[in-house]
Design a protein around this motif. Structure first.
Motif, PDB file in Angstrom:
ATOM      1  N   CYS A   1      -2.298   1.761   2.449  1.00 38.26           N
ATOM      2  CA  CYS A   1      -2.865   0.484   2.903  1.00 38.26           C
ATOM      3  C   CYS A   1      -4.369   0.343   2.608  1.00 38.26           C
ATOM      4  O   CYS A   1      -4.928  -0.732   2.749  1.00 38.26           O
ATOM      5  CB  CYS A   1      -2.620   0.294   4.394  1.00 38.26           C
TER       6      CYS A   1
ATOM      7  N   CYS B   1      -6.557   5.725   2.950  1.00 34.15           N
ATOM      8  CA  CYS B   1      -5.093   5.772   2.939  1.00 34.15           C
ATOM      9  C   CYS B   1      -4.564   5.316   1.578  1.00 34.15           C
ATOM     10  O   CYS B   1      -4.973   4.280   1.058  1.00 34.15           O
ATOM     11  CB  CYS B   1      -4.532   4.865   4.038  1.00 34.15           C
TER      12      CYS B   1
ATOM     13  N   CYS C   1      -2.391   7.052   6.310  1.00 29.48           N
ATOM     14  CA  CYS C   1      -2.894   6.962   7.677  1.00 29.48           C
ATOM     15  C   CYS C   1      -1.714   6.940   8.672  1.00 29.48           C
ATOM     16  O   CYS C   1      -0.556   6.802   8.263  1.00 29.48           O
ATOM     17  CB  CYS C   1      -3.757   5.706   7.842  1.00 29.48           C
TER      18      CYS C   1
ATOM     19  N   CYS D   1       0.772   4.110   8.511  1.00 31.18           N
ATOM     20  CA  CYS D   1       1.700   4.110   7.377  1.00 31.18           C
ATOM     21  C   CYS D   1       2.701   5.265   7.422  1.00 31.18           C
ATOM     22  O   CYS D   1       3.725   5.200   6.743  1.00 31.18           O
ATOM     23  CB  CYS D   1       0.926   4.176   6.065  1.00 31.18           C
TER      24      CYS D   1
HETATM   25 ZN   LIG Z   1      -2.334   3.323   5.746  1.00 39.49          ZN
END
Ligand SMILES: [Zn+2]
Length: 117
Positions: free
Chosen positions: A53, A50, A112, A115
């Protein structure tokens, strides 16, 4: 999988490759003695980190691709073809196109589920 530029017929042919959970499917058509168009799709899932994050997640892809394969150096500046891959041994290497297109797709930002919500 490789295919000689000399053996691409006017009617073209299909190529299908799989890597992990991804499928690469393209139709190859001859544009000239030294150029072939590969048009198709990369679809399936691939692990990706991701871009927000840093967690790994499965990225679902369903991307149209269009690449021109050139037998040798491409030097016809009158035609604006932006997505060219040059081969210098007389063969189109489809794994190479697959990998390079996949890298190009994955160079975009993807987040992801956590997020994107
Ligand atoms: Zn993420």
């Amino acid at each position: 999988m490789k295919k000689s530029f000399l053996h691409i017929s006017k009617n073209g042919f299909d190529v299908s490759l799989a890597k992990d959970d991804l499928t690469f499917f393209v139709k190859i058509t001859k544009l000239s003695d030294t150029l072939a168009k590969c048009k198709g799709k990369i679809s399936g899932q691939t692990p990706h980190i991701c871009d927000r994050c840093g967690d790994e997640f499965l990225l679902s892809l369903d991307e149209n691709i269009e690449v021109i394969a050139s037998d040798g150096l491409y030097e016809e500046p009158q035609e604006e073809l932006d997505n060219i891959i040059e081969f210098f041994d007389g063969f189109i290497n489809f794994e190479e196109i697959f990998i390079s297109e996949l890298e190009a797709i994955k160079s975009d930002y993807f987040y992801c589920k956590k997020c994107t919500n």
